[in-house]
Design a protein around this motif. Sequence first.
Motif, mmCIF file in Angstrom:
data_model
loop_
_atom_site.group_PDB
_atom_site.id
_atom_site.type_symbol
_atom_site.label_atom_id
_atom_site.label_comp_id
_atom_site.label_asym_id
_atom_site.label_seq_id
_atom_site.Cartn_x
_atom_site.Cartn_y
_atom_site.Cartn_z
ATOM 1 N N THR A 1 -6.567 1.368 12.660
ATOM 2 C CA THR A 1 -5.678 1.675 11.539
ATOM 3 C C THR A 1 -5.559 3.160 11.195
ATOM 4 O O THR A 1 -4.741 3.519 10.362
ATOM 5 C CB THR A 1 -6.146 0.921 10.275
ATOM 6 N N GLU B 1 -7.835 -0.589 4.164
ATOM 7 C CA GLU B 1 -8.850 0.176 3.464
ATOM 8 C C GLU B 1 -9.063 1.474 4.231
ATOM 9 O O GLU B 1 -9.221 1.460 5.453
ATOM 10 C CB GLU B 1 -10.152 -0.613 3.388
ATOM 11 N N LYS C 1 -11.289 -8.979 0.829
ATOM 12 C CA LYS C 1 -10.139 -8.185 1.230
ATOM 13 C C LYS C 1 -8.988 -8.489 0.273
ATOM 14 O O LYS C 1 -8.840 -9.606 -0.205
ATOM 15 C CB LYS C 1 -9.698 -8.551 2.642
ATOM 16 N N LYS C 2 -8.172 -7.494 0.026
ATOM 17 C CA LYS C 2 -6.980 -7.693 -0.775
ATOM 18 C C LYS C 2 -5.869 -8.166 0.147
ATOM 19 O O LYS C 2 -5.781 -7.749 1.290
ATOM 20 C CB LYS C 2 -6.564 -6.386 -1.444
ATOM 21 N N SER C 3 -5.011 -9.039 -0.334
ATOM 22 C CA SER C 3 -3.866 -9.468 0.455
ATOM 23 C C SER C 3 -2.614 -9.354 -0.394
ATOM 24 O O SER C 3 -2.672 -9.271 -1.612
ATOM 25 C CB SER C 3 -4.052 -10.894 0.973
ATOM 26 N N VAL C 4 -1.462 -9.323 0.274
ATOM 27 C CA VAL C 4 -0.177 -9.156 -0.368
ATOM 28 C C VAL C 4 0.647 -10.403 -0.068
ATOM 29 O O VAL C 4 0.590 -10.930 1.043
ATOM 30 C CB VAL C 4 0.532 -7.896 0.185
ATOM 31 N N TYR D 1 1.366 -6.438 8.055
ATOM 32 C CA TYR D 1 2.034 -7.685 7.705
ATOM 33 C C TYR D 1 1.834 -8.762 8.765
ATOM 34 O O TYR D 1 1.670 -8.464 9.950
ATOM 35 C CB TYR D 1 3.540 -7.437 7.531
ATOM 36 N N ASP E 1 0.428 1.100 4.318
ATOM 37 C CA ASP E 1 -0.826 0.655 3.729
ATOM 38 C C ASP E 1 -1.040 -0.853 3.820
ATOM 39 O O ASP E 1 -2.001 -1.379 3.286
ATOM 40 C CB ASP E 1 -0.933 1.113 2.275
ATOM 41 N N VAL E 2 -0.139 -1.573 4.508
ATOM 42 C CA VAL E 2 -0.273 -3.017 4.684
ATOM 43 C C VAL E 2 0.068 -3.369 6.128
ATOM 44 O O VAL E 2 1.043 -2.872 6.685
ATOM 45 C CB VAL E 2 0.686 -3.790 3.737
ATOM 46 N N HIS F 1 -0.942 -11.019 5.004
ATOM 47 C CA HIS F 1 -0.738 -9.576 5.021
ATOM 48 C C HIS F 1 -1.994 -8.892 4.497
ATOM 49 O O HIS F 1 -2.503 -9.256 3.458
ATOM 50 C CB HIS F 1 0.464 -9.212 4.149
ATOM 51 N N GLU F 2 -2.491 -7.908 5.234
ATOM 52 C CA GLU F 2 -3.738 -7.241 4.881
ATOM 53 C C GLU F 2 -3.490 -5.836 4.345
ATOM 54 O O GLU F 2 -2.827 -5.029 4.987
ATOM 55 C CB GLU F 2 -4.660 -7.129 6.102
ATOM 56 N N VAL F 3 -4.025 -5.549 3.173
ATOM 57 C CA VAL F 3 -3.976 -4.198 2.617
ATOM 58 C C VAL F 3 -5.053 -3.388 3.332
ATOM 59 O O VAL F 3 -6.205 -3.818 3.435
ATOM 60 C CB VAL F 3 -4.233 -4.212 1.093
#
Length: 180
Positions: A31, A142, A7-10, A40, A37-38, A138-140
Amino acid sequence: MNITNRKKSVSFPKVWAKCLADYPNGKGIYTADLGGDVVYDGTPVYLSSGICKVQKTAMVYENAGSSATTYKIYKGSHLKVGDTVTNGSTSYAITAMDKSNALYDTITVGTTLGAATKDTTVLFVGSNTVVGLVTGHHEVLEVGKNLEAGVGVIGTVKEANLKTPLTSTMKSALKGVVFI
């Protein structure tokens, strides 16, 4: 051969100073109806038919008069056109949303929500009911996939680090959470 899908995170400051209790094994977060798109750390969620949904909120970026139909809100909200937004007493559907400014988004409603104060007025969708705050990072999002995340219910939260604002009613509903 092993294939790993990460997973991508910010990166943003952590919200939870200490999470003492959360839902065991985390919760699924719906979602499909989110405008951002995130998700938090510290995002408020509520339960709906066994899955968590994000309580969509937005902090007002600039004062608005009592007859305003456009409101500037901070970036990062999950509001989108068609959502019925409220200030706690008046509710109207968002008819347009402009995300072109780098500092804020502008929402337009059909009839005024009334005066709004910068950094004080929180606009939100639905009720003021929350059951917990997302924990961790924080999750981006999908496209087409729900999110699995921890949902904290007891602990200490650094309120200044919240990217998603909470109303006073939301905070008081989180009886096990202390805001510092």
